[in-house]
Design a protein around this motif. Structure first.
Motif, mmCIF file in Angstrom:
data_model
loop_
_atom_site.group_PDB
_atom_site.id
_atom_site.type_symbol
_atom_site.label_atom_id
_atom_site.label_comp_id
_atom_site.label_asym_id
_atom_site.label_seq_id
_atom_site.Cartn_x
_atom_site.Cartn_y
_atom_site.Cartn_z
ATOM 1 N N TRP A 23 0.837 -1.206 0.000
ATOM 2 C CA TRP A 23 0.000 0.000 0.000
ATOM 3 C C TRP A 23 0.871 1.256 0.000
ATOM 4 C CZ3 TRP A 23 -3.705 -1.815 4.493
ATOM 5 C CH2 TRP A 23 -4.491 -2.875 4.023
ATOM 6 N N LEU A 24 1.932 1.254 0.791
ATOM 7 C CA LEU A 24 2.832 2.403 0.827
ATOM 8 C C LEU A 24 3.523 2.599 -0.523
ATOM 9 C CD1 LEU A 24 4.403 1.783 4.349
ATOM 10 C CD2 LEU A 24 2.985 3.744 3.715
ATOM 11 N N LYS A 25 3.930 1.499 -1.137
ATOM 12 C CA LYS A 25 4.574 1.575 -2.449
ATOM 13 C C LYS A 25 3.584 2.070 -3.499
ATOM 14 C CE LYS A 25 6.945 -1.311 -5.871
ATOM 15 N NZ LYS A 25 7.396 -2.696 -6.197
ATOM 16 N N ASP A 26 2.350 1.596 -3.418
ATOM 17 C CA ASP A 26 1.318 2.016 -4.364
ATOM 18 C C ASP A 26 1.046 3.516 -4.246
ATOM 19 O OD1 ASP A 26 -1.032 1.295 -6.225
ATOM 20 O OD2 ASP A 26 -2.075 2.257 -4.547
ATOM 21 N N ASP A 27 1.125 4.032 -3.000
ATOM 22 C CA ASP A 27 0.852 5.449 -2.776
ATOM 23 C C ASP A 27 2.013 6.322 -3.227
ATOM 24 O OD1 ASP A 27 -1.038 7.326 -1.882
ATOM 25 O OD2 ASP A 27 0.001 7.581 0.031
ATOM 26 N N MET A 28 3.211 5.742 -3.326
ATOM 27 C CA MET A 28 4.380 6.500 -3.771
ATOM 28 C C MET A 28 5.272 5.590 -4.626
ATOM 29 S SD MET A 28 7.100 8.618 -1.492
ATOM 30 C CE MET A 28 5.783 9.637 -0.832
ATOM 31 N N PRO A 29 4.896 5.398 -5.889
ATOM 32 C CA PRO A 29 5.627 4.445 -6.736
ATOM 33 C C PRO A 29 6.954 4.962 -7.267
ATOM 34 C CG PRO A 29 3.819 5.433 -7.954
ATOM 35 C CD PRO A 29 3.689 5.918 -6.547
ATOM 36 N N THR A 30 7.138 6.296 -7.294
ATOM 37 C CA THR A 30 8.384 6.838 -7.853
ATOM 38 C C THR A 30 8.948 7.930 -6.950
ATOM 39 O OG1 THR A 30 7.067 8.339 -9.259
ATOM 40 C CG2 THR A 30 7.766 6.249 -10.225
ATOM 41 N N PHE A 31 8.973 9.192 -7.423
ATOM 42 C CA PHE A 31 9.577 10.286 -6.670
ATOM 43 C C PHE A 31 8.716 10.738 -5.502
ATOM 44 C CE2 PHE A 31 11.713 11.615 -10.849
ATOM 45 C CZ PHE A 31 12.864 10.920 -10.531
ATOM 46 N N ASP A 32 9.386 11.183 -4.430
ATOM 47 C CA ASP A 32 8.726 11.791 -3.270
ATOM 48 C C ASP A 32 9.075 13.279 -3.255
ATOM 49 O OD1 ASP A 32 7.590 12.478 -0.882
ATOM 50 O OD2 ASP A 32 8.915 11.270 0.381
ATOM 51 N N VAL A 33 8.372 14.030 -4.104
ATOM 52 C CA VAL A 33 8.673 15.463 -4.210
ATOM 53 C C VAL A 33 8.310 16.185 -2.921
ATOM 54 C CG1 VAL A 33 8.189 17.586 -5.472
ATOM 55 C CG2 VAL A 33 8.361 15.417 -6.711
ATOM 56 N N GLY A 34 7.163 15.795 -2.328
ATOM 57 C CA GLY A 34 6.778 16.417 -1.055
ATOM 58 C C GLY A 34 7.796 16.132 0.031
ATOM 59 N N GLY A 35 8.352 14.910 0.007
ATOM 60 C CA GLY A 35 9.369 14.559 0.983
ATOM 61 C C GLY A 35 10.630 15.377 0.807
ATOM 62 N N LEU A 36 10.966 15.706 -0.450
ATOM 63 C CA LEU A 36 12.105 16.576 -0.727
ATOM 64 C C LEU A 36 11.893 17.954 -0.099
ATOM 65 C CD1 LEU A 36 14.752 17.268 -2.295
ATOM 66 C CD2 LEU A 36 13.263 17.937 -4.206
ATOM 67 N N VAL A 37 10.652 18.432 -0.200
ATOM 68 C CA VAL A 37 10.321 19.768 0.325
ATOM 69 C C VAL A 37 10.490 19.826 1.836
ATOM 70 C CG1 VAL A 37 8.468 21.451 0.646
ATOM 71 C CG2 VAL A 37 8.768 20.319 -1.577
ATOM 72 N N VAL A 38 9.988 18.807 2.551
ATOM 73 C CA VAL A 38 10.001 18.875 4.020
ATOM 74 C C VAL A 38 11.317 18.380 4.614
ATOM 75 C CG1 VAL A 38 7.505 18.584 4.124
ATOM 76 C CG2 VAL A 38 8.952 16.563 4.323
ATOM 77 N N GLY A 39 12.051 17.567 3.882
ATOM 78 C CA GLY A 39 13.328 17.070 4.385
ATOM 79 C C GLY A 39 13.175 15.918 5.368
ATOM 80 N N SER A 40 14.310 15.496 5.922
ATOM 81 C CA SER A 40 14.326 14.319 6.778
ATOM 82 C C SER A 40 14.647 14.631 8.236
ATOM 83 C CB SER A 40 15.333 13.303 6.240
ATOM 84 O OG SER A 40 16.633 13.873 6.169
ATOM 85 N N ASP A 41 14.547 15.905 8.625
ATOM 86 C CA ASP A 41 14.747 16.242 10.038
ATOM 87 C C ASP A 41 13.666 15.557 10.879
ATOM 88 O OD1 ASP A 41 16.860 17.837 9.345
ATOM 89 O OD2 ASP A 41 15.780 19.742 9.592
ATOM 90 N N VAL A 42 14.044 15.142 12.082
ATOM 91 C CA VAL A 42 13.087 14.456 12.962
ATOM 92 C C VAL A 42 12.051 15.454 13.478
ATOM 93 C CG1 VAL A 42 12.812 13.212 15.141
ATOM 94 C CG2 VAL A 42 14.731 12.677 13.624
ATOM 95 N N LYS A 43 10.794 15.082 13.300
ATOM 96 C CA LYS A 43 9.671 15.906 13.744
ATOM 97 C C LYS A 43 8.698 15.034 14.530
ATOM 98 C CE LYS A 43 10.669 19.727 11.304
ATOM 99 N NZ LYS A 43 10.854 21.076 11.879
ATOM 100 N N LYS A 44 7.742 15.683 15.161
ATOM 101 C CA LYS A 44 6.654 14.998 15.834
ATOM 102 C C LYS A 44 5.339 15.381 15.163
ATOM 103 C CE LYS A 44 8.678 14.482 20.447
ATOM 104 N NZ LYS A 44 8.517 14.760 21.902
ATOM 105 N N ALA A 45 4.434 14.417 15.103
ATOM 106 C CA ALA A 45 3.108 14.670 14.535
ATOM 107 C C ALA A 45 2.055 14.147 15.507
ATOM 108 C CB ALA A 45 2.964 13.982 13.177
ATOM 109 N N THR A 46 0.915 14.797 15.521
ATOM 110 C CA THR A 46 -0.160 14.425 16.435
ATOM 111 C C THR A 46 -1.292 13.769 15.658
ATOM 112 O OG1 THR A 46 0.384 16.325 17.839
ATOM 113 C CG2 THR A 46 -1.749 15.262 18.209
ATOM 114 N N LEU A 47 -1.732 12.609 16.141
ATOM 115 C CA LEU A 47 -2.869 11.915 15.540
ATOM 116 C C LEU A 47 -4.132 12.308 16.288
ATOM 117 C CD1 LEU A 47 -4.097 9.752 13.635
ATOM 118 C CD2 LEU A 47 -3.543 8.044 15.392
ATOM 119 N N TYR A 48 -5.083 12.883 15.544
ATOM 120 C CA TYR A 48 -6.337 13.331 16.131
ATOM 121 C C TYR A 48 -7.511 12.464 15.663
ATOM 122 C CZ TYR A 48 -3.926 17.792 17.135
ATOM 123 O OH TYR A 48 -3.061 18.759 17.586
ATOM 124 N N MET A 49 -8.449 12.216 16.561
ATOM 125 C CA MET A 49 -9.745 11.634 16.214
ATOM 126 C C MET A 49 -10.739 12.780 16.203
ATOM 127 S SD MET A 49 -11.727 8.507 18.141
ATOM 128 C CE MET A 49 -13.076 7.625 17.363
#
Length: 297
Positions: A23-49
């Motif tokens: 599923w992850l591969k299907d969602d991103m089969p080639t380039f990760d342009v958005g990932g290039l934009v945000v970079g690989s610095d460690v961040k935290k994200a909050t999961l909301y219901m």
């Protein structure tokens, strides 16, 4: 309040990770342009219901972020199978930490899975609660059907059925033998012949169910050795009459009511002779719950 049963061990990570990787591969089969934009610095994200309902699908979210080498920390409120009423707001369920590009790579797969699993679980929870309230002494159960999303995603919906308090019915064509109208018609209409042939291959360890449109068909199926008789597309009144007659002659046969039954009508099919009420809309007509994952600023 009783703590819900933890069903997560039904889903070993070694079993579910392979299709989640797909599923992850299907969602991103080639380039990760958005990932290039945000970079690989460690961040935290909050999961909301963000909508009320039953929280379900935690093992799938764990698998997504484990594959991506991100760490997820769940809040105490995030108990699988719990009905959470956010009262129109949003509730923090978890914090996910990892490289920003990987957090966002897993975001949509995790949210799509949990929102649908929770949607099925909520529909099942509301149905089971309704039946318990109206018929506290009824020993039967509400079940789903095989009307699920094709492919590996059906396990998400089947898992949601269990977490929500309903039965899964068959997981697949191999789990139980169901001889539907097409099977019987293809055998020239001979129910007895079809059941006996099925038993010769299924043996003692597998149940055989026969879909029936009349009392005569149901009695023939039971006489031939069917374990389960489905009374399909009956009116509630006709079903109760025929189910009672079948139980009088074959008390050990499981009787299932099916065909066009909904949340609003399922209570009309309840009687002591009916063991299972199945509804296809539990896995093809459910509403998804709303979740979001937000990078912390």
């Amino acid at each position: 309040m009783t703590t819900p049963t933890d069903f997560s061990t039904l889903l070993p990570q070694t079993n579910i990770q392979p299709f989640i990787r797909e599923w992850l591969k299907d969602d991103m089969p080639t380039f990760d342009v958005g990932g290039l934009v945000v970079g690989s610095d460690v961040k935290k994200a909050t999961l909301y219901m963000k909508s009320p309902g039953v929280f379900a699908g935690k093992p799938f979210v764990d698998a997504v972020f484990d594959i991506l080498d991100c760490k997820i920390t769940w809040e105490d409120i995030a108990v699988e199978g719990t009905y959470i009423d956010n009262k129109g707001g949003k509730i923090v369920l978890a914090t996910v930490e990892g490289p920003c590009n990987l957090l966002l790579r897993g975001e949509r797969t995790a949210l799509n899975t949990i929102s649908r699993c929770s949607g099925v679980a909520t529909a099942c929870y509301l149905s089971s609660q309704k039946m318990k309230g109206l018929f506290p002494t009824w020993t039967g159960a509400v079940a789903g059907t095989r009307k699920t999303t094709p492919g590996a995603f059906r396990i998400v919906e089947k898992y949601g059925l269990i977490v929500g308090g309903c039965n899964t019915h068959r997981l697949d064509l191999s789990q139980m033998t169901m001889l539907k109208d097409n099977h019987i018609w293809a055998c020239g209409g001979d129910i007895t012949k079809a059941v006996k042939l099925a038993r010769s291959a299924a043996g003692f360890s597998q149940k055989i169910e026969v879909e029936c449109q009349s009392l005569e068909e149901a009695l023939e199926a039971a006489s031939a050795g069917a374990d389960v008789v489905m009374l399909d597309n009956y009116t509630p009144e006709e079903l109760k009459v025929d189910a009672t007659k079948i139980k009088e002659q074959y008390p050990s046969v499981i009787i299932e009511a099916s065909g066009g039954i909904t949340y609003d009508t399922m209570d009309q099919y309840v009687c002591d002779a009916v063991d299972i009420i199945s509804r296809g809309d539990l896995t093809h007509g459910y509403s998804c719950l709303d979740y979001s994952l937000k990078i912390q600023k």
